[in-house]
Design a protein around this motif. Structure first.
Motif: not given
Length: 181
Positions: A61-67, A69-77
């Protein structure tokens, strides 16, 4: 930059074609994901000599914002629904050295090196350069475990390595080209 990886250990008799098909059908969904430098879809197979069947994607990840988003916005679900609760290993990148041919990588070698207790950390080798036959090298460190982990990307299957993965797909981030040299 941060790196993250989770490893899903699968049963010995698990049909790994399921993971291959899942990656073929869905791997492109993380192409150009915001904040992602790249994601490598990795597997090991018992029939190929690995200790177990596994699915173990690796992200830089270039930044923690993208990571986040991936973990907590439904993608990791999708992982949680398919494979249950997974621990995510996080590391801090100290080297990201990618060749222009990086996306041709077919194998990844993961190697661990402990950082032993010492009075000064100035001699700890937190940089690495890729060799002529390597398409990429990422070095991370984990101060919570005091270890260095080197991820080496190759086009040809290596003869040895601590842990060897097959790469099914690499999702590039939109800024990947700026990291290739």
């Amino acid at each position: 930059m941060q790196a993250m990886q989770y490893q899903v250990t699968l049963p010995t008799d698990y049909d790994m074609q399921i993971i291959r098909d899942r990656t073929t059908n869905n791997g492109c969904k993380t192409d150009l994901f915001p904040g992602l430098l790249f994601k490598a879809y990795l597997i090991t197979e018992r029939k190929e000599g690995a200790i177990s069947n596994s699915y173990a994607p690796f992200y830089v990840w270039q930044d923690s914002e993208g990571m986040n988003k991936f973990i907590f916005s439904g993608f990791f679900d999708n992982i949680l629904k398919s494979f249950g609760w997974q621990q995510i290993g996080i590391g801090i990148t100290s080297t990201v050295d990618l060749s222009p041919d990086f996306l041709r990588s077919k194998y990844l070698v993961e190697e661990y090196q402990p950082i032993e207790p010492q009075l000064s950390l100035t001699k700890v080798p937190i940089t690495a350069q890729r060799k002529a036959n390597e398409l990429g090298k990422v070095l991370i460190y984990n101060p919570d475990k005091w270890q260095l982990v080197t991820f080496t990307f190759l086009e040809d299957k290596p003869l040895s390595g601590q842990k060897v993965y097959e790469i099914l797909h690499i999702s590039p981030g939109k800024n990947l080209n700026s990291w290739q040299k």
